[in-house]
Design an enzyme around this catalytic site. Sequence first.
Site, mmCIF file in Angstrom:
data_model
loop_
_atom_site.group_PDB
_atom_site.id
_atom_site.type_symbol
_atom_site.label_atom_id
_atom_site.label_comp_id
_atom_site.label_asym_id
_atom_site.label_seq_id
_atom_site.Cartn_x
_atom_site.Cartn_y
_atom_site.Cartn_z
ATOM 1 N N CYS A 52 0.807 -1.224 0.000
ATOM 2 C CA CYS A 52 0.000 0.000 0.000
ATOM 3 C C CYS A 52 0.840 1.273 0.000
ATOM 4 O O CYS A 52 0.476 2.267 -0.633
ATOM 5 C CB CYS A 52 -0.938 -0.002 1.201
ATOM 6 S SG CYS A 52 -1.844 -1.544 1.422
ATOM 7 N N ASP A 84 -3.787 -3.560 7.122
ATOM 8 C CA ASP A 84 -4.983 -4.283 7.542
ATOM 9 C C ASP A 84 -5.028 -5.661 6.888
ATOM 10 O O ASP A 84 -5.383 -6.657 7.524
ATOM 11 C CB ASP A 84 -6.233 -3.500 7.142
ATOM 12 C CG ASP A 84 -6.389 -2.212 7.921
ATOM 13 O OD1 ASP A 84 -5.446 -1.846 8.636
ATOM 14 O OD2 ASP A 84 -7.444 -1.572 7.808
ATOM 15 N N CYS A 125 -2.003 3.122 2.975
ATOM 16 C CA CYS A 125 -2.949 2.212 3.628
ATOM 17 C C CYS A 125 -3.894 2.972 4.560
ATOM 18 O O CYS A 125 -3.610 4.089 4.994
ATOM 19 C CB CYS A 125 -2.208 1.116 4.381
ATOM 20 S SG CYS A 125 -3.246 -0.286 4.847
ATOM 21 N N ASP A 126 -4.994 2.301 4.889
ATOM 22 C CA ASP A 126 -6.193 2.925 5.446
ATOM 23 C C ASP A 126 -5.969 3.994 6.510
ATOM 24 O O ASP A 126 -6.448 5.119 6.385
ATOM 25 C CB ASP A 126 -7.089 1.852 6.079
ATOM 26 C CG ASP A 126 -7.520 0.803 5.084
ATOM 27 O OD1 ASP A 126 -7.079 0.851 3.928
ATOM 28 O OD2 ASP A 126 -8.289 -0.087 5.470
ATOM 29 N N LYS A 127 -5.273 3.644 7.582
ATOM 30 C CA LYS A 127 -5.234 4.544 8.744
ATOM 31 C C LYS A 127 -4.302 5.727 8.538
ATOM 32 O O LYS A 127 -4.399 6.723 9.256
ATOM 33 C CB LYS A 127 -4.820 3.775 10.009
ATOM 34 C CG LYS A 127 -5.641 2.529 10.260
ATOM 35 C CD LYS A 127 -7.132 2.782 10.176
ATOM 36 C CE LYS A 127 -7.910 1.487 10.102
ATOM 37 N NZ LYS A 127 -7.704 0.710 8.885
ATOM 38 N N CYS A 197 -5.340 -1.252 -1.625
ATOM 39 C CA CYS A 197 -6.369 -2.199 -2.083
ATOM 40 C C CYS A 197 -7.255 -1.596 -3.163
ATOM 41 O O CYS A 197 -7.694 -0.450 -3.065
ATOM 42 C CB CYS A 197 -7.216 -2.648 -0.910
ATOM 43 S SG CYS A 197 -6.303 -3.567 0.342
ATOM 44 N N GLU A 447 -11.061 -5.214 12.332
ATOM 45 C CA GLU A 447 -11.947 -5.453 11.202
ATOM 46 C C GLU A 447 -12.249 -6.944 11.096
ATOM 47 O O GLU A 447 -11.430 -7.773 11.472
ATOM 48 C CB GLU A 447 -11.308 -4.967 9.900
ATOM 49 C CG GLU A 447 -11.178 -3.466 9.811
ATOM 50 C CD GLU A 447 -10.570 -2.994 8.517
ATOM 51 O OE1 GLU A 447 -10.627 -1.783 8.267
ATOM 52 O OE2 GLU A 447 -10.037 -3.833 7.759
ATOM 53 N N SER A 473 -13.891 -4.228 7.137
ATOM 54 C CA SER A 473 -13.070 -3.731 6.046
ATOM 55 C C SER A 473 -13.966 -3.089 5.004
ATOM 56 O O SER A 473 -15.146 -3.422 4.871
ATOM 57 C CB SER A 473 -12.304 -4.896 5.414
ATOM 58 O OG SER A 473 -11.796 -4.539 4.154
#
Length: 560
Positions: A52, A84, A125-127, A197, A447, A473
């Site tokens: 990511c 994640d 990535c997400d966070k 992702c 998640e 997720s």
Amino acid sequence: MAFDPKHNSRTITEGRDRAPARSYYYSIGLTRADLEKPIVGIANTWIGTMPCNFNLRLLAEKVAEGVRKSGGTPMEFNTIAISDGITMGTEGMKTSLISREVIADSIELCTRGYMFDALVCLVGCDKTIPAAAMALARLNIPGIIVYGGSILPGTFDGRDVTIQDVFEGVGANAAGRMSDADLERLEQAACPGPGACGGQYTANTMALAMEFIGLSPFGSASVPAVDPRKDDVGVRAGEIVMDILRRNVRPLDILTRTAFDNAIAGVAATGGSTNAVLHLLALAREAGVPLTIDDFDAVSTRTPLLADLKPGGRYVAADLDRAGGAQLVAQRLVQGGFADASRMTPTGRTFGEEALLAVETAGQDVVLPLERPIKPTGGLVVLKGNLAPEGCVVKVAGHERLTHRGPARVYDREEDAMAAVTRREIKPGDVVVIRYEGPRGGPGMREMLGVTSAIVGEGMGETVALLTDGRFSGATRGLMAGHVAPEAFVGGPIAAVREGDTISFDIPNRRLDVEISGDEMQARLRDWRPPPPRYRTGVMAKYAALVSSASEGAITAAGL
């Protein structure tokens, strides 16, 4: 009086007393001329542990190039990132949401310590995305967020696949519907290179939200990670941050309530991740903007679902880029009156002016026209009821059933639920309840993609429902309620659910209930005792002691 672009860094670079500091800077190759320019921090979330953020080293070089071209001196620093996808289904996943706070804290600390004049945050990535936004809100210095970009889809048996297919393949394999050899081929094909992702999962959802809210330049996030245009995105970002520094545009000038509504509309119109609720609530708390969980339902209800994106739809983020990008979604929403065209963006153009610049690819069917939406309301729904007095979040992409009533199958850990699913103990009609996975109880609000994907992979996505005080997720699909609040660990009603209780989902009436009387609920909760904390020392324990409810964004702040 004109604004001084070196409004912070003069303190650390000028005057006789700062000779030791300048000496240190000279030792790493900076010159006196460099120190006379505004100092721009480049907060890099590069890490060598996942795809990511893997391209961010190269992107940072391009941002630095743009800063230098525009009269600034870049200084890069690093922070952490947790994948994640790699940690999913393990104890390591508990670190993911906690990392959001650590990343925000570390960006804030470095920026305050080195007194940067402006800031560019490189995220993947997400966070890392909401963390960067939270740090900008705290610091309130000129700054922007630049997304490293989506991964390209893999190819498996002639079709595009993403990591979602691998997670669902695990369930299909457990059910005997996919061979071991095919699962191995799928896992080797799904992720062909760097990038976050590929569907409208949490990373791409939050990247789009940052464009819509005004912290990222429009057109910067949609470009995939390995696309040659990403170099231009980086250089342009360096130029833009210098421009907003000279114009003295601050994050809190941009982060208005209307800007949040625009971001929520963008998430709703693209069928984005339920994690956007958690992260935008957290950002609103940092920015001092009044926003509640109910506001997400209100905005989503009035916003049509327009983008046919995974996990509920057909296409991936790279397809959205080819169709016209986030600007095309913005254009549709402005045309329909679903977004405020007057809001500021980093370029100095308004939201509406940026939307006008969208170039729609002829014949594309990724973003549907206003007169033919996938559904007339957006993808986010907030339920309340005797199981979720503070609310919970469901994603409805357009084809899910709207009601479900069935017996509770209760698990106090994600691993126990996953084992039950893979042992094929869950039956059609069941409601899987996973609790003690909330912000404090986990701690860290894991998640549940492993469990939800296994349910779908076993062919029960249309017959089983799930609820949890943990998270989902962005790749999750099916009738799944997350962020149930108050959480079990603090005595929320989910702690009172017993095996076999009848649980009812009622999307049209926005209800999530367990069919027991109020007296019975009170009696069960009187007898309830909290379990011992899972961590007593270290960062996990500190987080559990400080974190707020999911309905408040699960932030950590003094005085909570």
